[in-house]
Design a protein around this motif. Structure first.
Motif, PDB file in Angstrom:
ATOM      1  N   GLU A  16       0.790  -1.173   0.215  1.00  0.00           N
ATOM      2  CA  GLU A  16      -0.121  -0.144   0.137  1.00  0.00           C
ATOM      3  C   GLU A  16       0.705   1.207  -0.036  1.00  0.00           C
ATOM      4  N   ASN A  17       1.849   1.390   0.876  1.00  0.00           N
ATOM      5  CA  ASN A  17       2.731   2.509   1.045  1.00  0.00           C
ATOM      6  C   ASN A  17       3.469   2.692  -0.103  1.00  0.00           C
ATOM      7  N   ALA A  18       4.081   1.717  -0.891  1.00  0.00           N
ATOM      8  CA  ALA A  18       4.831   1.606  -2.133  1.00  0.00           C
ATOM      9  C   ALA A  18       3.801   2.289  -3.106  1.00  0.00           C
ATOM     10  N   VAL A  19       2.418   1.922  -3.346  1.00  0.00           N
ATOM     11  CA  VAL A  19       1.787   2.296  -4.348  1.00  0.00           C
ATOM     12  C   VAL A  19       1.316   4.058  -4.066  1.00  0.00           C
ATOM     13  N   VAL A  20       1.260   4.179  -2.720  1.00  0.00           N
ATOM     14  CA  VAL A  20       0.629   5.490  -2.601  1.00  0.00           C
ATOM     15  C   VAL A  20       1.838   6.431  -2.524  1.00  0.00           C
ATOM     16  N   ARG A  21       3.058   6.065  -2.303  1.00  0.00           N
ATOM     17  CA  ARG A  21       4.192   6.942  -2.439  1.00  0.00           C
ATOM     18  C   ARG A  21       4.634   7.204  -3.705  1.00  0.00           C
ATOM     19  N   GLY A  22       4.797   5.995  -4.661  1.00  0.00           N
ATOM     20  CA  GLY A  22       5.338   6.034  -5.952  1.00  0.00           C
ATOM     21  C   GLY A  22       6.797   5.650  -5.913  1.00  0.00           C
ATOM     22  N   LEU A  23       7.522   6.699  -5.385  1.00  0.00           N
ATOM     23  CA  LEU A  23       8.977   6.680  -5.096  1.00  0.00           C
ATOM     24  C   LEU A  23       9.135   6.684  -3.538  1.00  0.00           C
ATOM     25  N   ALA A  24      10.390   6.069  -3.344  1.00  0.00           N
ATOM     26  CA  ALA A  24      10.921   6.107  -1.935  1.00  0.00           C
ATOM     27  C   ALA A  24      11.219   7.383  -1.335  1.00  0.00           C
ATOM     28  N   PRO A  25      11.401   7.810  -0.322  1.00  0.00           N
ATOM     29  CA  PRO A  25      12.013   9.166   0.205  1.00  0.00           C
ATOM     30  C   PRO A  25      13.111   9.442  -0.335  1.00  0.00           C
ATOM     31  N   ASP A  26      14.132   8.504  -0.737  1.00  0.00           N
ATOM     32  CA  ASP A  26      15.464   8.720  -1.081  1.00  0.00           C
ATOM     33  C   ASP A  26      15.452   8.757  -2.472  1.00  0.00           C
ATOM     34  N   LYS A  27      14.511   8.837  -3.312  1.00  0.00           N
ATOM     35  CA  LYS A  27      14.252   8.877  -4.777  1.00  0.00           C
ATOM     36  C   LYS A  27      14.257   7.665  -5.332  1.00  0.00           C
ATOM     37  N   GLY A  28      14.468   6.412  -4.536  1.00  0.00           N
ATOM     38  CA  GLY A  28      14.533   5.308  -5.197  1.00  0.00           C
ATOM     39  C   GLY A  28      13.452   4.587  -5.509  1.00  0.00           C
ATOM     40  N   LEU A  29      13.551   3.502  -6.442  1.00  0.00           N
ATOM     41  CA  LEU A  29      12.239   3.016  -6.912  1.00  0.00           C
ATOM     42  C   LEU A  29      12.092   1.687  -5.880  1.00  0.00           C
ATOM     43  N   TYR A  30      10.949   1.322  -5.709  1.00  0.00           N
ATOM     44  CA  TYR A  30      10.519   0.177  -5.074  1.00  0.00           C
ATOM     45  C   TYR A  30      10.686  -0.990  -5.684  1.00  0.00           C
ATOM     46  N   PHE A  31      11.238  -2.157  -4.986  1.00  0.00           N
ATOM     47  CA  PHE A  31      11.506  -3.345  -5.653  1.00  0.00           C
ATOM     48  C   PHE A  31      11.183  -4.446  -4.665  1.00  0.00           C
ATOM     49  N   PRO A  32      10.396  -5.449  -5.102  1.00  0.00           N
ATOM     50  CA  PRO A  32       9.788  -6.512  -4.073  1.00  0.00           C
ATOM     51  C   PRO A  32      11.069  -7.139  -3.090  1.00  0.00           C
ATOM     52  N   GLN A  33      10.965  -7.444  -1.987  1.00  0.00           N
ATOM     53  CA  GLN A  33      11.857  -7.852  -1.078  1.00  0.00           C
ATOM     54  C   GLN A  33      12.099  -9.776  -1.629  1.00  0.00           C
ATOM     55  N   LYS A  34      11.064 -10.151  -2.226  1.00  0.00           N
ATOM     56  CA  LYS A  34      11.312 -11.635  -2.551  1.00  0.00           C
ATOM     57  C   LYS A  34      10.528 -11.903  -3.820  1.00  0.00           C
ATOM     58  N   ILE A  35      11.036 -12.792  -4.480  1.00  0.00           N
ATOM     59  CA  ILE A  35      10.386 -13.242  -5.800  1.00  0.00           C
ATOM     60  C   ILE A  35      10.312 -14.630  -5.876  1.00  0.00           C
ATOM     61  N   ASN A  36       9.034 -14.928  -5.438  1.00  0.00           N
ATOM     62  CA  ASN A  36       8.701 -16.434  -5.588  1.00  0.00           C
ATOM     63  C   ASN A  36       8.504 -17.198  -6.833  1.00  0.00           C
ATOM     64  N   LYS A  37       8.914 -18.444  -6.850  1.00  0.00           N
ATOM     65  CA  LYS A  37       8.667 -19.339  -8.136  1.00  0.00           C
ATOM     66  C   LYS A  37       7.271 -19.672  -8.123  1.00  0.00           C
ATOM     67  N   LEU A  38       6.760 -19.657  -9.145  1.00  0.00           N
ATOM     68  CA  LEU A  38       5.333 -20.385  -9.323  1.00  0.00           C
ATOM     69  C   LEU A  38       5.567 -21.780  -9.419  1.00  0.00           C
ATOM     70  N   PRO A  39       4.437 -22.673  -8.838  1.00  0.00           N
ATOM     71  CA  PRO A  39       4.784 -24.165  -8.942  1.00  0.00           C
ATOM     72  C   PRO A  39       4.791 -24.541 -10.315  1.00  0.00           C
ATOM     73  N   PRO A  40       5.418 -25.602 -10.902  1.00  0.00           N
ATOM     74  CA  PRO A  40       5.404 -26.092 -12.279  1.00  0.00           C
ATOM     75  C   PRO A  40       3.804 -26.445 -12.444  1.00  0.00           C
ATOM     76  N   ARG A  41       2.935 -26.959 -11.573  1.00  0.00           N
ATOM     77  CA  ARG A  41       1.765 -27.275 -11.876  1.00  0.00           C
ATOM     78  C   ARG A  41       0.752 -26.007 -12.562  1.00  0.00           C
ATOM     79  N   PHE A  42       1.393 -24.893 -11.992  1.00  0.00           N
ATOM     80  CA  PHE A  42       0.677 -23.874 -12.714  1.00  0.00           C
ATOM     81  C   PHE A  42       0.943 -23.506 -14.190  1.00  0.00           C
ATOM     82  N   PHE A  43       2.072 -23.928 -14.557  1.00  0.00           N
ATOM     83  CA  PHE A  43       2.571 -23.720 -16.116  1.00  0.00           C
ATOM     84  C   PHE A  43       1.760 -24.964 -16.724  1.00  0.00           C
TER      85      PHE A  43
END
Length: 431
Positions: A16-43
């Motif tokens: 929510e805060n990442a969406v509302v703020r857009g940019l971080a206070p230090d001008k940085g772009l927000y990036f997800p802390q973790k990228i989870n693999k989708l299960p093979p069954r999904f594909f």
């Protein structure tokens, strides 16, 4: 899911805060802390899933519990309520058409998803009245204007470069009224983008208005662009060859979302960043030196970006290692003459009409396939040819049929405020 600033990993916040703020206070772009693999069954089962189910599985981890599951599915369903066909153009080459939405451009998806997300936060009283401040080089403005039109509690202010968007693009962002205001800037897109970034860091403005950005720097605009690639894969799953996607690239949000999908397990073997004369990434991949420069005007104007904001996210996906990136990304650039020739040649050969951005994507794909015969290629057709009517009709020497969605705005009166510098933008926002 938490997000960190690419300028300071210690600074973290929620969706929510990442969406509302857009940019971080230090001008940085927000990036997800973790990228989870989708299960093979999904594909394995993707061909029996509908668009909403696919979109939900792709994005649910990034939203977490901040939007209830039923509401999130509703937002996704409304976002994806049009077609995303992969149309065969030549042998082993298809066009992923992303222009079947309300403003005939790929940015309809990100704008609608973001509008739905912010609309939910406002509705639930989690945030007060918002001002969406956005710079556009072409299609973003129309998509954002349409996506947020009439959303309670949200005003939209769009900056666009004077004389550097097509007539139809300009009509789409200057004729809606209601909660949408257009500011016509005497300058290039890069100046519009710089002014927007400066406004976000201006304490005086922040005390007066709660700002958020609807450019692809915003995670709610960036992340849903991965939907395209999952939906395309559903149609291409039976292909025996490896898959390569060629993406007309300006601010690099679209291709970055595709690369995120690959990191989540989507079997895309390679990407091509197809540039026009604004070729900072093409040059970077040639000699390993990133050198932003002022943008130049081209007929593929949505790509006229001299310092693409999202490229830092691309680098983060590959651990900021040049060698890692080179394995999965190629880049080529083409001038306006080559773009026009491609539009004409493909039309003469196949009857398929490309817009200038799709034509650049097609050229990049053809260049890659010259030396990579074991791939099936898909280029992204990011806007309907009618949005570049004068250019396309001149090249193919034929009238392009105007969709009903466009006919309705052609005779509407343009309403835009003229500004030339940041002080004038600030004065407007503080009124």
């Amino acid at each position: 899911m938490n997000y960190f600033s690419l300028n300071n990993r210690e600074h973290q916040t929620n969706f929510e805060n990442a969406v509302v703020r857009g940019l971080a206070p230090d001008k940085g772009l927000y990036f997800p802390q973790k990228i989870n693999k989708l299960p093979p069954r999904f594909f394995e089962e993707i061909q029996v899933l509908d668009k909403t189910e696919i979109g939900f599985e792709a994005i649910k981890d990034y939203v977490g519990e901040e939007i209830p599951e039923n509401r999130l599915k509703e937002i996704i369903s409304e976002t994806l309520d049009f077609d995303f066909p992969v149309v065969p153009v030549e042998e082993n080459i298809g066009s992923l058409e992303l222009f079947h939405g309300p403003t005939l451009a790929f940015k309809d998806v990100g704008a609608r998803f973001m509008a739905g997300s912010l609309g939910y936060f406002v509705e639930k009283g989690k945030i007060d009245k918002l001002t969406v401040l956005v710079a556009t080089s072409g299609d973003t403005g129309g998509a954002v204007a349409n996506g947020f039109l009439g959303v309670d509690g949200i005003d939209v202010v769009i900056l666009y470069p004077k004389g550097k968007v097509s007539e139809i693009q300009e009509k789409q962002l200057t004729t809606l009224g209601q909660n949408v205001t257009a500011l016509e800037v005497d300058g290039a897109f890069d100046q519009c983008q710089d002014m927007v970034k400066k406004a976000f860091l201006d304490d005086e403005i922040q005390q007066k208005r709660q700002l958020t950005s609807a450019n692809s720097i915003n995670v709610a605009r960036w992340l849903p662009q991965m939907f395209y690639y999952f939906l395309a894969y559903k149609q291409l799953k039976e292909q025996k060859r490896k898959l390569v996607f060629s993406v007309p690239s300006g601010n690099f949000g679209n291709i970055c979302a595709g690369m995120l999908a690959r990191e989540m397990g989507l079997p895309i073997a390679h990407f091509v960043a197809s540039n026009n004369a604004n070729n900072v990434v093409t040059r970077y991949l040639e000699h390993g030196k990133y050198e932003p420069k002022d943008s130049v005007q081209t007929i593929s104007n949505a790509m006229d970006v001299g310092n693409p904001s999202n490229f830092v996210r691309v680098l983060e996906l590959f651990e900021n290692k040049f060698g890692n990136l080179k394995k999965y990304l190629s880049s080529y650039s083409f001038d306006d003459l080559a773009t026009k020739m491609a539009i004409n040649e493909v039309y003469e050969k196949t009857g398929y009409v490309m817009d200038p951005h799709g034509a650049v994507g097609y050229l990049g794909l053809k260049m890659f396939l010259k030396d990579h015969k074991n791939y099936h290629g898909t280029f992204l057709e990011t806007a309907h040819p009618v949005k570049f009517l004068e250019t396309v009709e001149e090249v193919i020497d034929k009238k392009v049929e105007i969709p009903a969605a466009i006919e309705g705005i052609l005779n509407k009166r343009k309403k835009a405020h003229q500004i030339s510098d940041y002080d004038e933008l600030k004065n407007y926002l503080l009124k």
